[in-house]
Write a protein that holds these residues in place. Structure first.
Motif, mmCIF file in Angstrom:
data_model
loop_
_atom_site.group_PDB
_atom_site.id
_atom_site.type_symbol
_atom_site.label_atom_id
_atom_site.label_comp_id
_atom_site.label_asym_id
_atom_site.label_seq_id
_atom_site.Cartn_x
_atom_site.Cartn_y
_atom_site.Cartn_z
ATOM 1 N N SER A 171 -7.094 -2.964 -3.232
ATOM 2 C CA SER A 171 -6.591 -4.104 -2.492
ATOM 3 C C SER A 171 -6.691 -5.387 -3.319
ATOM 4 C CB SER A 171 -7.375 -4.210 -1.195
ATOM 5 O OG SER A 171 -7.198 -5.431 -0.635
ATOM 6 N N LEU B 213 -4.535 -8.787 8.234
ATOM 7 C CA LEU B 213 -4.565 -8.090 9.523
ATOM 8 C C LEU B 213 -5.391 -8.837 10.569
ATOM 9 C CD1 LEU B 213 -4.730 -4.302 8.581
ATOM 10 C CD2 LEU B 213 -2.798 -5.591 9.488
ATOM 11 N N TYR C 250 0.819 -1.217 0.000
ATOM 12 C CA TYR C 250 0.000 0.000 0.000
ATOM 13 C C TYR C 250 0.854 1.269 0.000
ATOM 14 C CZ TYR C 250 -3.569 -3.431 0.821
ATOM 15 O OH TYR C 250 -4.389 -4.520 0.682
HETATM 16 P P1 ADP Z 1 -5.212 -7.406 2.359
HETATM 17 O O1 ADP Z 1 -4.895 -8.790 1.988
HETATM 18 O O2 ADP Z 1 -6.375 -6.816 1.611
HETATM 19 O O3 ADP Z 1 -4.015 -6.524 2.364
HETATM 20 P P2 ADP Z 1 -5.263 -7.037 5.248
HETATM 21 O O4 ADP Z 1 -6.153 -7.684 6.245
HETATM 22 O O5 ADP Z 1 -3.811 -7.211 5.414
HETATM 23 O O6 ADP Z 1 -5.759 -7.542 3.855
HETATM 24 O O7 ADP Z 1 -5.593 -5.496 5.270
HETATM 25 C C1 ADP Z 1 -6.957 -5.068 5.273
HETATM 26 C C2 ADP Z 1 -7.082 -3.724 4.559
HETATM 27 O O8 ADP Z 1 -6.434 -2.709 5.341
HETATM 28 C C3 ADP Z 1 -6.396 -3.690 3.221
HETATM 29 O O9 ADP Z 1 -7.244 -4.156 2.200
HETATM 30 C C4 ADP Z 1 -6.086 -2.197 3.045
HETATM 31 O O10 ADP Z 1 -7.235 -1.530 2.560
HETATM 32 C C5 ADP Z 1 -5.848 -1.748 4.478
HETATM 33 N N1 ADP Z 1 -4.393 -1.679 4.818
HETATM 34 C C6 ADP Z 1 -3.664 -2.590 5.499
HETATM 35 N N2 ADP Z 1 -2.394 -2.179 5.675
HETATM 36 C C7 ADP Z 1 -2.311 -0.970 5.089
HETATM 37 C C8 ADP Z 1 -1.268 -0.002 4.911
HETATM 38 N N3 ADP Z 1 -0.033 -0.198 5.398
HETATM 39 N N4 ADP Z 1 -1.571 1.135 4.254
HETATM 40 C C9 ADP Z 1 -2.797 1.373 3.770
HETATM 41 N N5 ADP Z 1 -3.844 0.509 3.884
HETATM 42 C C10 ADP Z 1 -3.604 -0.645 4.533
#
Ligand code: ADP
Length: 258
Positions: free
Chosen positions: A215, A225, A166
């Protein structure tokens, strides 16, 4: 004989009432655990055909020697990418489905996290290079702690992968580890797209993606997450996010050191 029969019926009645009361008194928990069980079984079963598919595609790639930018090569590479993505999804689902039950036992041991940090940095380095992202890290020479080393490694991967995914090309990503007041602080910072404060809690939910289109395009399913949160909480720690849209995000993990 009569006493024996009475005893037998009582035991059967007890088992039935236990089963019924579980279903009647905790219908949501009951349905949830059945759903988790189903997800865990289904993901487990899906792993084998997926790994067979991946080895078949690899074999195909070796047998048919295709030119680098031929149409066929692109199709094979596309298939390989999707199978790998699906394998990642299945393994994430399995972890999450098992995380609520006793099926995953944390393998806690006392170990040094420092060499693991170097390993993780080395593996995400190519991802950062591909986006021309400056990757820094800062860690004490030794970081002895008690926990599940495999899960904590996975936690670092998830946070760093997001901080690169990201981020903008040419941006910065940093990982810093330090010990403060008997706690290990892990800070992962990026100068990327940022997260709207309205989504701070939601991003830790399963399948939640703050920016669906972006994403998905970057290969995410919204599970990373939630796995990170489960890992942190199963080590009695906390995870927090601070962010500013279009400026970047900082994820802070605090883990008690025993
Ligand atoms: P994904 O596989 O979609 O990355 P995550 O559970 O890791 O799933 O993250 C959930 C959402 O949180 C992501 O789709 C993104 O929109 C947001 N996100 C996570 N980390 C970041 C980051 N470092 N910067 C911006 N957005 C983030």
């Amino acid at each position: 004989i009569l006493l024996g029969l009475v005893l037998l019926f009582s035991v059967i009645a007890l088992i039935i009432s236990h089963y019924m009361s579980k279903k009647a008194m905790f219908p949501i928990t009951y349905a949830f655990s059945r759903q988790q069980e189903f997800t865990a079984d289904a993901s487990h079963e899906l792993r084998t055909p997926l790994s067979v598919m991946l080895s078949s595609i690899n074999a195909l790639e070796l047998v048919i020697d295709l030119e680098e930018d031929s149409y066929e090569k692109k199709i094979i590479l596309g298939m390989k990418k999707e199978v790998k993505r699906m394998t990642g999804l299945v393994s994430d689902l399995l972890t999450l489905a098992r995380s609520g039950s006793d099926a995953i036992e944390l393998n806690k041991e006392t170990f040094d996290l420092q060499p693991i940090v170097e390993e993780v940095i080395n593996s995400v380095c190519p991802l950062a290079e591909a986006k021309e992202i400056n990757l820094h890290y800062d860690t004490p020479k030794q970081l002895i702690l008690t926990g599940d080393s495999q899960r904590l490694t996975q936690l670092l991967y998830i946070l760093l992968d997001n901080a690169i995914k990201y981020n903008r090309s040419g941006g910065e990503t940093s990982l810093s580890l330090s010990i403060r007041d008997k706690e290990l602080w892990v800070t992962v910072k990026d100068t990327g797209i940022g997260i709207d404060p309205a989504y701070y809690n939601r991003i830790f939910e399963r399948f939640y993606r703050a920016d669906q289109a972006r994403s998905r395009e970057l290969g995410g399913y919204g599970l990373g997450l939630s796995i990170a949160k489960w890992i942190v909480e199963s080590h009695d720690g906390t995870i927090q996010v601070k962010s500013e849209l279009d400026k970047g995000s900082t994820f802070i993990v605090r883990l008690p050191i025993q």
